[in-house]
Design a protein around this motif. Structure first.
Motif, PDB file in Angstrom:
ATOM      1  N   CYS A 513      45.904  43.088  25.662  1.00 38.02           N
ATOM      2  CA  CYS A 513      47.339  43.042  25.955  1.00 38.02           C
ATOM      3  C   CYS A 513      47.744  41.852  26.820  1.00 38.02           C
ATOM      4  O   CYS A 513      48.925  41.671  27.117  1.00 38.02           O
ATOM      5  CB  CYS A 513      47.793  44.344  26.612  1.00 38.02           C
ATOM      6  SG  CYS A 513      47.328  44.495  28.342  1.00 38.02           S
ATOM      7  N   CYS A 550      41.385  47.750  31.647  1.00 38.04           N
ATOM      8  CA  CYS A 550      42.710  47.173  31.863  1.00 38.04           C
ATOM      9  C   CYS A 550      43.649  48.220  32.463  1.00 38.04           C
ATOM     10  O   CYS A 550      43.761  49.334  31.943  1.00 38.04           O
ATOM     11  CB  CYS A 550      43.276  46.665  30.544  1.00 38.04           C
ATOM     12  SG  CYS A 550      45.003  46.166  30.682  1.00 38.04           S
ATOM     13  N   CYS A 553      46.635  48.781  29.537  1.00 36.34           N
ATOM     14  CA  CYS A 553      46.434  49.427  28.239  1.00 36.34           C
ATOM     15  C   CYS A 553      45.114  50.177  28.152  1.00 36.34           C
ATOM     16  O   CYS A 553      44.769  50.708  27.096  1.00 36.34           O
ATOM     17  CB  CYS A 553      46.530  48.397  27.114  1.00 36.34           C
ATOM     18  SG  CYS A 553      45.088  47.324  27.006  1.00 36.34           S
TER      19      CYS A 553
END
Ligand code: ADP
Ligand code: ZN
Ligand code: ZN
Length: 803
Positions: A513, A550, A553
């Motif tokens: 992302c 992350c 995401c």
């Protein structure tokens, strides 16, 4: 009549930014003089302050409070530095107390404990009466039992000594060692009784016999090497009582163990000789002139400095030489120490607080007559200054970022005026400000156009990386660069490779992302530190673990972008497996002495390639370096700063200057995406004068320095709208005061708008002659200082960074 002391108290606010009057009590009359620190009542508290003047009148109408006690027995700042502090406060919009504090070594700041120690030579009566059987008593206790005057006298007679306690004992390194206790005969007797198999013990006894009678402890390390025994042998021997085991404090002299070779003045080249003659003449005649020495890299500027210093010393004068922190390499230190030995004091951040204090005292006591140091050394308490030298005068590190926001160059000019002595500003690439002053005849321009012994300037080739990209995939090395390095490997010559630090290249990004981990307090991504395995904010110090997932995401595809240099090193190792590489960047030089170690290794040819960041661009002088490679010349060009071209030109010139300094010819390869840019092209031709002309035209068109002066105003607050509101309000307050000629840029949010939970808004004023500006800015400072949580305003005169 009561004497009155004017005191600057240690409260850094604008309301307290003026002297307060205090009565000097009878017990302290004749003992207090300007430049001493005292303790005074202030409101409900007691505070430290600096006495800046003594008078017999006060305009204060009530009853004056009395000084409580003295902190120093003698002034810690002399008349010159007191005056300088006042000027500094006014010209940089700083608190006077901050300026006074800035001039002292940090160990003398309030938080350090101070005691009075009884010296071995003292009168025994003193031991019982004042010290009551103790060896050391707190300073405050001593001054309550006897007068400061008496203590000062005792100190002069070397009966007592004032000791500052540096509380960072953790940094002290204790070594195990031994103290010989047996005579040589006793050792021999012990040896005779040993069994045949106890060879190691026999060796140790032979050694102990050889050091018998020595009263100084010997470190185990040294014993192990000298006696060729193991630690186990030492442990057994200690148990048997063959010697006394002791702890030795490791000596913190930064130059311990160095033998600096003594050097003699060199026979000067014609250009050098003309420069020395002219400047030394001014030293002798006590002329307050400024000489801008514009000399190509390798033209021998340092030798000029050394010989002028020598001429000053011959006249009984002293000399101050400033160099940028980053250029304060062991090479530079050795060159000055090699010439003037014990007469040199060094002041820089590589020293511990204790070492700095020792050096400061040597200067104050006039035991050292030559001071070499980085920015803050400009306040060294030298008297009888004969010359002040500022090497690499264009360097931005001479400007301090925090209050007081001074530029050491301005302080140099002030002190030279006070002492009536000349100044040397030296550089291969002078700042446009200084070069323009020389153009106008305000400074004398001395140009050195040739390298020593007419060695040629290195040949510079510019590689267009846009073309390279088409050839290879992702690499950092062009074909030409690689070929050149290979050639050096074959010829057993050395290469220096510079990777322009990209600012914040070492970060963590999610490949799914694109999420980049940011500091929770500041508007900036966290920097990856492989050595500590953590993510750190360079602005507020926030630190956290390296993420595995992350945060946005929850993907596991996190990509680590290691420090630029680490990555390039790995790439280079793959391309040239036989090359021996040394890496020099913030990571590898964090430990004390690491910088020097790397340079020594390189100097000894333990490596073929020195790969580093900007820190390798300055001051290095290695004869076998015949190739300098710049991997990315463009980084600085992209910065939103009108000095971007100047910085790029300076950096390329400096780093190119590392090549071909001895008899072997040097070559430089510069990789760039902007091969036609004038800063790169003119650096390629070593054409400072051409650059100066071109850049001056642009500055003229854009109304920038040196055609205009600049002031940067910043307002900050935890709430963004309050910071913004304030800066607009300041603009409206300033506009009516300014003439039509003045130009206001902004207000805008700062490039990194949020730092340490505060939002920053700024505006820049460009002006030529504004008689009312200073007064209004001072008023702004006075009116706007609130508590830590409220609005904060800073005013930066001639800022060197606008980001
Ligand atoms: P700069 O500071 O201008 O780059 P340096 O002072 O480092 O130049 O001098 C470059 C090199 O030339 C150094 O190795 C220095 O020792 C040497 N050097 C300087 N002056 C002389 C001289 N007069 N004769 C011989 N060598 C010199
Ligand atoms: Zn993600
Ligand atoms: Zn932060």
């Amino acid at each position: 009549m009561t004497q009155i002391a004017e005191v600057i108290v240690d409260v850094p606010t604008m309301q307290t930014n003026r002297p307060f009057d205090y009565a000097i009590p009878a017990s302290l009359t004749e003992q207090i003089s300007p430049g001493m620190r005292v303790v005074v009542p202030f409101g409900k508290r007691q505070l430290q302050g600096f006495v800046v003047a003594i008078t017999d009148q006060s305009s204060f109408e009530g009853t004056l409070k009395e000084i409580v006690s003295v902190v120093d027995l003698r002034p810690v700042l002399n008349h010159e530095l007191l005056q300088l502090s006042q000027w500094l406060a006014q010209s940089t919009f700083a608190f006077w107390i901050s300026c006074l504090q800035t001039m002292l070594p940090s160990v003398m700041k309030a938080s350090y404990e101070k005691t009075v120690r009884l010296e071995p030579t003292a009168d025994p009566k003193l031991a019982t009466e004042l010290f009551q059987g103790k060896q050391e008593i707190p300073f405050s206790e001593a001054t309550s039992l006897t007068s400061a005057h008496k203590l000062l006298q005792l100190q002069k007679e070397q009966q007592v000594e004032i000791v500052y306690h540096v509380n960072n004992r953790a940094h002290k390194k204790m070594l195990k060692g031994l103290l010989p206790t047996k005579s040589a005969a006793e050792c021999e007797a012990l040896k005779a009784n040993l069994t045949k198999s106890a060879k190691k013990q026999a060796l140790l006894l032979t050694y102990l016999a050889s050091v018998a009678g020595q009263t100084e402890a010997i470190a185990y390390q040294q014993v192990l090497a000298a006696a060729a025994v193991s630690r186990e042998t030492l442990r057994t021997a200690a148990k048997k009582g063959w010697f006394k085991e002791v702890a030795i404090e490791q000596y913190r002299d930064p130059y311990a163990g160095h033998t600096v070779e003594h050097t003699k003045p060199r026979v000067l080249t014609a250009e050098q000789s003309a420069a020395v003659t002219q400047i030394s003449q001014a030293v002798k005649a006590s002329e307050n002139e400024v000489y801008l020495v514009e000399g190509v890299t390798g033209s021998g500027k340092t030798e000029i400095y050394l010989q002028v210093i020598q001429d000053a010393l011959k006249l009984g004068k002293t000399a101050l030489m400033l160099v940028p922190e980053i250029a304060l390499t062991p090479q530079m230190v050795n060159r000055v120490k090699g010439r003037f030995g014990e007469r040199v004091a060094m002041l820089h951040s590589g020293l511990s607080t204790g070492e700095r204090y020792d050096e400061w005292r040597r200067i104050e006591r006039q035991e050292a007559q030559v001071v070499v140091g980085a920015r803050s050394a400009v306040f060294a308490p030298l008297s009888h200054l004969g010359v002040i030298i500022m090497d690499e005068e264009h360097e931005t590190s001479y400007k301090q970022d925090d209050m007081p926001r001074y530029n050491a160059r301005d302080v140099v000019l002030w002190r030279a005026k006070y002492h009536n002595c000349p100044v040397i500003l030296g550089s291969a690439t002078p700042s446009l400000e200084s070069r323009a002053r020389a153009q106008k005849g305000v400074y004398h321009l001395i140009r050195l156009k040739h390298r020593v012994n007419d060695r040629p300037m290195p040949e510079v080739t510019v590689v267009d990386m846009k073309n390279e990209l088409k050839k290879t995939t992702e690499g950092n090395f062009s074909e030409l660069m690689l070929a050149q390095i290979r050639q050096r490997l074959i010829r057993h010559e050395q290469s220096v490779l510079m990777l322009n630090r990209r600012g914040f290249s070492s970060f963590v990004m999610c490949r799914d992302c694109g999420f980049v981990l940011k500091c929770p307090n500041c508007d900036i991504s966290l920097t990856l530190h492989m050595d500590t395995h953590s993510m750190k904010c360079h602005y507020c110090g926030h630190e956290e673990a390296i993420p595995k997932v992350c945060a946005n995401c929850h993907s596991h595809k996190i990509r680590y972008y290691g420090t630029g240099t680490q990555k390039v090193e790995a790439e280079l190792k793959e391309l040239l497996p036989t090359a021996r590489i040394l890496r020099m960047d913030v990571d590898t030089t964090r430990r004390k002495g690491a910088h020097e170690k790397i340079l020594n290794q390189f100097g000894r040819h333990d490596a073929d390639i020195l790969l580093g960041t900007q820190m390798i661009a300055k001051g290095l002088d290695f004869p076998d370096v015949t190739l300098v490679g710049v991997l990315n010349a463009d980084t600085a060009l992209g910065l939103p700063d009108f000095r971007a071209s100047e910085r790029t030109f300076q950096l390329l010139t400096q780093v190119s200057g590392r090549a071909g300094r001895a008899d072997k010819k040097g070559e430089v390869v510069v990789q760039t995406y902007n091969p036609e840019h004038y800063a790169i092209q003119l650096a390629r031709h070593h054409d400072y004068e051409g650059f100066y002309k071109r850049e001056m035209t642009l500055r003229h068109q854009g109304n920038y320095p040196p055609y205009y002066f600049t002031i940067l105003l910043t307002a900050s607050h935890e709430e963004e709208n309050l910071a913004a509101k304030k800066i607009f309000q300041l603009m409206n307050q300033l506009k009516p005061v300014l003439s039509k000629e003045a130009i206001i840029l902004g207000p805008t949010p700062r490039a990194i708008a949020r730092v340490n939970r505060r939002y920053y808004y700024q505006m820049v004023i460009k002006y030529k002659n504004e008689p009312n500006l200073n007064a209004e800015l001072t008023k702004i400072m006075q009116d706007n200082q609130e508590t830590k949580k409220g609005i904060q305003i800073s005013i930066d005169r001639e800022p060197l960074s606008f980001i």
